[in-house]
Design a protein around this motif. Structure first.
Motif, short mmCIF file in Angstrom:
data_model
loop_
_atom_site.label_atom_id
_atom_site.label_comp_id
_atom_site.label_asym_id
_atom_site.label_seq_id
_atom_site.Cartn_x
_atom_site.Cartn_y
_atom_site.Cartn_z
N LEU A 76 0.82 -1.21 0.00
CA LEU A 76 0.00 0.00 0.00
C LEU A 76 0.86 1.27 0.00
O LEU A 76 0.53 2.24 -0.69
N ASP A 77 1.96 1.26 0.74
CA ASP A 77 2.87 2.41 0.74
C ASP A 77 3.36 2.70 -0.68
O ASP A 77 3.36 3.84 -1.14
N ALA A 78 3.80 1.65 -1.35
CA ALA A 78 4.34 1.81 -2.70
C ALA A 78 3.26 2.31 -3.65
O ALA A 78 3.51 3.16 -4.51
N ARG A 79 2.05 1.80 -3.50
CA ARG A 79 0.97 2.23 -4.38
C ARG A 79 0.63 3.69 -4.20
O ARG A 79 0.41 4.41 -5.18
N VAL A 80 0.57 4.15 -2.96
CA VAL A 80 0.27 5.56 -2.72
C VAL A 80 1.33 6.46 -3.35
O VAL A 80 1.01 7.46 -4.01
N ILE B 185 3.42 5.82 -5.90
CA ILE B 185 3.44 5.78 -7.36
C ILE B 185 2.20 6.41 -7.96
O ILE B 185 2.28 7.21 -8.91
N GLU B 186 1.02 6.09 -7.42
CA GLU B 186 -0.21 6.65 -7.98
C GLU B 186 -0.30 8.17 -7.75
O GLU B 186 -0.73 8.90 -8.64
N SER B 187 0.11 8.62 -6.60
CA SER B 187 0.06 10.06 -6.32
C SER B 187 1.00 10.82 -7.25
O SER B 187 0.67 11.91 -7.75
N LEU C 254 9.40 3.70 -15.99
CA LEU C 254 10.05 2.99 -14.89
C LEU C 254 9.07 2.77 -13.74
O LEU C 254 8.97 1.65 -13.20
N LEU C 255 8.33 3.80 -13.37
CA LEU C 255 7.35 3.65 -12.29
C LEU C 255 6.21 2.72 -12.70
O LEU C 255 5.70 1.95 -11.88
N ALA C 256 5.82 2.79 -13.98
CA ALA C 256 4.76 1.90 -14.46
C ALA C 256 5.20 0.45 -14.36
O ALA C 256 4.42 -0.43 -13.96
N ASP C 257 6.45 0.16 -14.71
CA ASP C 257 6.96 -1.21 -14.59
C ASP C 257 7.00 -1.66 -13.13
O ASP C 257 6.67 -2.81 -12.81
#
Length: 209
Positions: free
Chosen positions: A79-83, A85-87, A141-144
């Protein structure tokens, strides 16, 4: 022949894990999977070794394969990583009006398909909703990196959906709200809304770090 059979068993067992047909804490044997997939034990053993190397199961000689549950630490890390990258993606796309409009249309289409989806399809559409946001950020890079989180994301969501209650309704309502903040170009509101969404859906006390 053995390699293709092993690939087929690997894909089959992994899909069962991702859809919660095999749940964290389950113990399965080579024999039962060999019978179900109509193969010998050799490709099953190869598939199990691959799944164990990826962290989906632990192998116990003469006992079977233990499906590793999602730990609280793993859930919070995902969840940390998702917040993050998505933000970042939303902060990037709000400065590009045409791309922002394209994203809005894609999210609206995704939400429409949510309405009549069964649980397994709903989990896939949930992952797609968030992947659309990341893709719009136009950072390969972030998308991958985000794709590498996709399977864990899907498993966590499916697990929550199978617990029943109003989780699907909550996800849908949260997604509508997140899409609205993106359409309004409010990246800060999106970031806080996303953290609250993930914390609520996945029952992480205090939310992402």
């Amino acid at each position: 022949m053995t390699d293709s059979a092993a690939d087929r068993v690997y894909a089959d067992v992994k899909e069962q894990i991702l859809t919660s047909a095999l749940r964290g804490g389950d113990l399965i044997s080579e024999g039962e999977i060999a019978d179900r997939c109509n193969v010998s034990r050799t490709p099953v053993r190869e598939a199990f070794l691959r799944l164990a190397a990826e962290g989906w199961m632990r192998l116990y000689p003469k006992r079977g394969a233990f499906i590793v549950p999602v730990s609280d630490r793993e859930a919070r890390d995902v969840l940390d990583a998702r917040v993050l990258i998505e933000s970042h993606a939303v902060r990037s796309v709000v400065g590009r009006p045409e791309e922002l409009a394209d994203l809005g249309r894609a999210l609206a289409d995704n939400l429409e398909r949510h309405r009549n989806a069964d649980l397994s399809e709903f989990a896939v559409l949930d992952a797609e909703f968030h992947q659309l946001i990341v893709a719009a950020g136009d950072n390969a890079l972030l998308a991958d990196m985000y794709v590498s989180l996709g399977e864990r994301h899907r498993r966590m969501t499916t697990t929550r959906l199978h617990r029943g209650g109003a989780v699907a309704d909550q996800i849908f309502a949260d997604h509508e709200a997140l899409a609205a903040t993106i359409a309004a170009g409010d990246a800060d509101e999106f970031a806080s809304g996303l953290a609250a969404h993930l914390s609520g859906v996945h029952d992480i006390p205090g939310g992402p770090r």
